[in-house]
Design an enzyme around this catalytic site. Structure first.
Site, short mmCIF file in Angstrom:
data_model
loop_
_atom_site.label_atom_id
_atom_site.label_comp_id
_atom_site.label_asym_id
_atom_site.label_seq_id
_atom_site.Cartn_x
_atom_site.Cartn_y
_atom_site.Cartn_z
N LYS A 170 2.40 0.91 -1.10
CA LYS A 170 1.49 2.05 -1.20
C LYS A 170 2.10 3.36 -0.71
O LYS A 170 1.79 4.44 -1.20
CB LYS A 170 0.19 1.77 -0.44
CG LYS A 170 -0.71 0.80 -1.20
CD LYS A 170 -2.13 0.85 -0.71
CE LYS A 170 -3.05 0.04 -1.60
NZ LYS A 170 -2.80 -1.42 -1.50
N SER A 213 4.61 -7.35 -2.92
CA SER A 213 4.05 -6.00 -2.72
C SER A 213 3.78 -5.65 -1.27
O SER A 213 3.78 -4.48 -0.91
CB SER A 213 2.78 -5.83 -3.55
OG SER A 213 1.83 -6.82 -3.23
N GLU A 216 -10.04 7.91 -0.64
CA GLU A 216 -11.03 6.86 -0.43
C GLU A 216 -10.26 5.57 -0.18
O GLU A 216 -9.11 5.44 -0.60
CB GLU A 216 -11.95 6.70 -1.64
CG GLU A 216 -11.46 5.75 -2.71
CD GLU A 216 -10.31 6.29 -3.54
OE1 GLU A 216 -10.20 7.52 -3.67
OE2 GLU A 216 -9.54 5.46 -4.06
C1 PLP Z 1 -3.33 -2.36 -2.34
C2 PLP Z 1 -2.42 -3.49 -2.53
C3 PLP Z 1 -2.29 -4.15 -3.78
C4 PLP Z 1 -3.13 -3.79 -4.96
O1 PLP Z 1 -2.97 -2.50 -5.47
P1 PLP Z 1 -2.17 -2.22 -6.82
O2 PLP Z 1 -2.45 -0.80 -7.11
O3 PLP Z 1 -2.68 -3.15 -7.86
O4 PLP Z 1 -0.74 -2.48 -6.54
C5 PLP Z 1 -1.37 -5.18 -3.90
N1 PLP Z 1 -0.61 -5.57 -2.85
C6 PLP Z 1 -0.73 -4.99 -1.63
C7 PLP Z 1 0.13 -5.48 -0.52
C8 PLP Z 1 -1.63 -3.94 -1.43
O5 PLP Z 1 -1.73 -3.38 -0.22
#
Ligand code: PLP
Length: 392
Positions: free
Chosen positions: A90, A378, A112
């Protein structure tokens, strides 16, 4: 990127656009006119890349997971977004947008947040840049995600509870939009995924595309070929997935797999698989798939993972689903939990519950012995420890 680029009006096929109240028009128009010009300047790119390198810690590794590969009889590489500052992808986007806000002369940032992850990433870059930060969060979400509320406050942000409706993400979004309408001059609205009115989805995709850019370079170094056979990522709004797919979209030999959160299952009413159970409509200023009742009311989504618990999906994903460029698979809570434990005990890496959904594909699909499979990790799983442990 040619075939899947947004058009002048902000559409991917029939999805996207900017369906906004009249009073928001000047803000969005200003952004639309300026974003490409600003982010393509040498100065912007220099500052963005320096922060990604020295503040975020990029490039993060592309790690060949030896034991995981042996277990699944293929070649699995992990893109380690979990090692970024603040623990997920993020931050790539919030750094890009805060630099843009500064260039536009804005002094006040709003956002938000649902689970609080985007709120924390926004509060982080506001502290870094010394800008005022206001984060809207549903009152129920504030109770559920108290540690993230504390983090935002420590970072200097004001967290305002959204007390209307179901007191969750969509209500926080409504409050943020109301704030933006009332403060058009000095305020910039940082959106956390490839959602919202044009140009947000395209802008966020560009900021996150650093993920696939690095994968190409790193894969070339490690295997001699910049293109894998597969890239796999989880989808909430879809920003980490688009970031991981971006530079492969026009490489037809690279197969792309995205996982939606099925929650308790797509045949129950506790799910967040918007493409499977949703239909086209308008949410958060763009036309896309969303979970809605017959008369167009948004259905409250559910997933064990707070970051995938979103009733819509970025418009580019609706288009990539229609065109079948990306294969969207459902993963239940149970499958994700099990994949989270499996990765932890095979490689010593605790994934975010969101990311665990991507790893669950390994138990659903058989890969060839010579395949190169890249999984976008992610985020890290520290925030999810209580949930993991309660399922032990
Ligand atoms: C917020 C988040 C997501 C989901 O958001 P996307 O916009 O779909 O990437 C996925 N993995 C993690 C670790 C997150 O914090």
């Amino acid at each position: 990127m040619n075939n899947y680029k947004v058009n002048e009006q902000g559409f991917y096929g029939e999805y996207g656009g900017a369906f906004i109240p009249e009073m928001l028009y000047p803000n969005v128009e200003e952004l639309k006119k300026q974003y490409l010009q600003i982010i393509n300047t040498a100065d912007f790119q220099k500052e963005f890349n320096e922060l990604l390198k020295n503040y975020v810690g990029r490039p993060n590794p592309l790690y060949f997971a030896k034991r995981l590969s042996a277990k699944y009889q293929t070649n699995i590489y992990l893109k380690r977004e979990d090692l970024n500052h603040t623990g997920s992808h993020k931050i790539n986007n919030t750094i890009g947008q805060i630099l843009l806000a500064k260039q536009l002369g804005k002094t006040r940032i709003i956002a938000e947040t649902g689970a609080g992850q985007h709120g924390v990433a926004t509060a982080t870059v506001c502290a870094l840049m010394n800008l005022q930060c206001v984060v809207y969060m549903g009152e129920i979400d504030m109770q559920r995600q108290a540690p993230n509320v504390s983090r935002m406050k420590m970072l200097g942000a004001e967290v305002i509870p959204a007390k209307s409706g179901s007191q969750t993400l969509k209500d926080a979004t409504n409050e943020a939009i109301r704030d933006w309408i009332n403060n058009p001059e000095n305020t910039y609205y940082i959106i956390g995924s490839v959602v919202g009115p044009h140009p947000y989805p395209d802008m966020v995709a560009r900021f996150q595309s650093v993920i696939s850019k690095e994968i190409k370079t790193q894969l070339k170094e490690q295997t001699g070929n910049e293109n894998p056979n597969y890239v796999i990522a989880c989808v909430g709004g879809g920003s980490n997935a688009i970031g991981a797919f971006y530079h492969f979209l026009d490489e037809p030999s690279v197969k792309l797999i995205a996982t939606e959160a099925a929650g308790m299952g797509i045949d129950t009413n506790k799910t967040a698989a918007s493409l499977k159970v949703g239909s086209p409509g308008i949410i958060h200023g763009s036309r896309t798939y969303l979970m809605q009742t017959a008369d167009g009311q948004i259905i409250e989504p559910y997933s064990i993972s707070a970051g995938l618990d979103y009733p819509g999906i970025g418009p580019i994903h609706a288009y990539l689903n229609d065109t079948q460029r990306v294969d969207y698979i459902n993963i239940t809570d149970k499958e994700a939990l099990s994949a989270g434990f499996m990765l932890t005990q095979t490689e010593g890496i605790i994934p975010a519950l969101e990311s665990a959904h991507a790893f669950a594909v390994l138990d659903k699909k058989k890969f060839e012995k010579n395949d190169i499979v890249v999984i976008n990790l992610s985020g890290r799983g520290d925030k999810d420890l209580a949930t993991y442990i309660s399922e032990l």
